[in-house]
Design an enzyme around this catalytic site. Structure first.
Site, PDB file in Angstrom:
ATOM      1  CE1 TYR A   1      -3.693   2.518   0.686  1.00  0.00           C
ATOM      2  CE2 TYR A   1      -2.389   3.261   2.557  1.00  0.00           C
ATOM      3  CZ  TYR A   1      -3.453   3.438   1.698  1.00  0.00           C
ATOM      4  OH  TYR A   1      -4.270   4.522   1.855  1.00  0.00           O
TER       5      TYR A   1
ATOM      6  CG  ASP B   1       5.798   4.000   0.591  1.00  0.00           C
ATOM      7  OD1 ASP B   1       6.132   4.751   1.532  1.00  0.00           O
ATOM      8  OD2 ASP B   1       4.610   3.727   0.323  1.00  0.00           O
TER       9      ASP B   1
ATOM     10  CE  LYS C   1       2.280   4.745   8.190  1.00  0.00           C
ATOM     11  NZ  LYS C   1       0.877   4.662   8.538  1.00  0.00           N
TER      12      LYS C   1
END
Ligand code: PMP
Length: 429
Positions: free
Chosen positions: A142, A237, A265
């Site tokens: 994702y 990523d 994050k």
């Protein structure tokens, strides 16, 4: 009715599904999501006054624990000077320099406000830089919800069983190739056929959105070699793995250097932040130095920068990753032993401060196919048993787990005792 039930009922009238991000709705585990009033250290407290030991950590950012005093103070100090300027501020320069120092492949950095923005911008940059349209991603990975990345995506999309979201035109999706994670042979053949059209490979170097799946030895190196051979851009990523699996991210752990890295994050210390960066000559293609457009009203926001800088400074202290890794190992070994004691087939994975718990008798889970063959019913029951015990695990079998530095020996012991009782209940019912 609990206060969470009251709020959830109210929320569903004006917020689709009652939540602002789908996995929070507990759809895949059933039941009512708990509404959180406050969080401190390793704990979150719901609106009914119940305390939970938290293994989600806001889906990753809370590596230092919730409401960390240094981060909180940094935000309060920054807020005294105004909330947003829409003009450059000193903290952005400090942030870019610090990120570049901690992740040396990020020679230049652009700040954004979410992981989705970071990956979306990185993809546009790779396309603009190479003049190619096609991108390649892996099944079960994702990368946020940008159109071209919502093709066989994991995380909430996988959980909800809508891997190809309506609203993404076929004409966009056709430029996204998907391959099996950890299958280099398959990738070789895709590149042999289409390599000259492939702008980039985007990969979670440790997959964290189909539970936690590390790369098999040689996989990331193979991606690097293919990208070099075909002139494609390699994007790691590291929105989840960045500052989570090691201070220098997965690229440090596996010794493979991407061309572009995306972060999110932890880099925001809990504020809405993302970043992308990489090789200078690629990054200079971004506006205003180059023609690839990318912008943000709140990008480099002073409060977000203050929180992120405080977080990164705190995690740069010696011993942080040793402690984080040791806590994670203690937790997953304890979980594995508890499952074994009660004859529940479980497999665990760990990289640094990131872990996965699979209800499966497979020894090694290396791809999406295997991840989705786990016993989801057993996971659901375990999730609710643990929740009742005051342990908050991700409400989906397809999410990695996160521990924080604030989790104490006692918290781990309490978690393992709860797990023992929960596995026992699973085994006897
Ligand atoms: N990439 C990865 C690897 C992620 O795990 C996530 C979010 N979980 C994203 C991108 C998207 O980040 P955000 O939710 O901040 O948009």
């Amino acid at each position: 009715m609990t206060q969470s039930e009251v709020l959830f009922e109210r929320a569903q009238h004006t917020i689709p599904g009652g939540v602002n991000s789908p996995v929070r709705a507990f759809k895949s585990v059933g039941g009512t999501p708990i509404f959180i009033e406050r969080a401190d250290g390793p704990y979150i407290f719901d609106v009914d006054g119940k305390r939970y030991i938290d293994y989600i950590g806001s889906w990753g950012p809370m590596l230092l624990g919730h409401n960390h005093p240094e981060i909180r103070q940094a935000v309060i100090n920054a807020a005294e000077h105004g909330l947003s300027f829409g003009a450059p501020c000193p903290a952005e320069v400090d942030m870019a320099e610090l990120v570049s120092k901690l992740v040396p492949s990020m020679e230049m950095v652009r700040m954004v406000s979410s992981g989705t923005e970071a990956t979306m911008s990185a993809i546009r940059l790779a396309r603009g830089y190479t003049g190619r349209n096609t991108i390649l991603k892996f099944e079960g990975c994702y990368h946020g919800h940008a159109d071209s990345l919502l093709v066989k995506a994991g995380s909430g999309a996988l959980t909800l069983g809508v891997p190809n979201s309506p609203g993404v035109p076929d004409d966009f999706a056709k430029y996204t190739l998907t391959a099996e994670f950890n299958n280099l042979a398959q990738l070789e053949s895709i590149f042999a056929e289409k390599g000259d059209d492939i702008a980039c490979i985007i990969v979670e170097p440790v997959a964290g959105n189909m539970n936690c799946i590390p790369p098999v030895p040689g996989f990331l190196q193979g991606l690097r070699e293919l990208c070099d051979r075909y002139g494609s851009v390699l994007i790691f990523d590291e929105v989840m793995t960045g500052f989570r699996v090691a201070l220098g991210g997965a690229q440090q752990v596996y010794g493979v250097t991407p061309d572009i890295t995306t972060l999110g994050k932890i880099i925001g210390g809990g504020m809405p932040v993302g970043a992308f960066g990489g090789k200078r000559d690629i990054m200079l293609h971004i506006a205003p130095t180059g023609p690839v457009y990318q912008a943000g009203t709140l990008s480099g926001n002073p409060l977000a920068m203050a929180a992120g800088l405080a977080a990164l400074n705190a995690i740069s202290q010696p011993g942080v990753y040793e402690a984080l890794t040791a806590k994670t190992t203690q937790l997953i070994e304890g979980l594995q032993q508890a499952a074994n004691r009660h004859g529940i087939p479980v497999t665990t994975n760990q990289v640094g401060g990131m872990f996965g718990l699979f209800f499966s008798s497979e020894q090694h889970i290396t791809n999406y196919q295997q991840a989705t063959q786990c016993d989801i019913e057993a996971f659901k029951r375990f999730f609710h048993l643990m929740l009742a015990e005051g342990v908050y695990l991700a409400p989906s079998a397809y999410e990695a787990g996160f521990i924080s530095l604030a989790h104490t020996e006692q918290d781990l012991a309490d978690t393992l005792a709860a797990a023992d009782r929960s596995f026992k209940a699973l085994a006897t019912s």
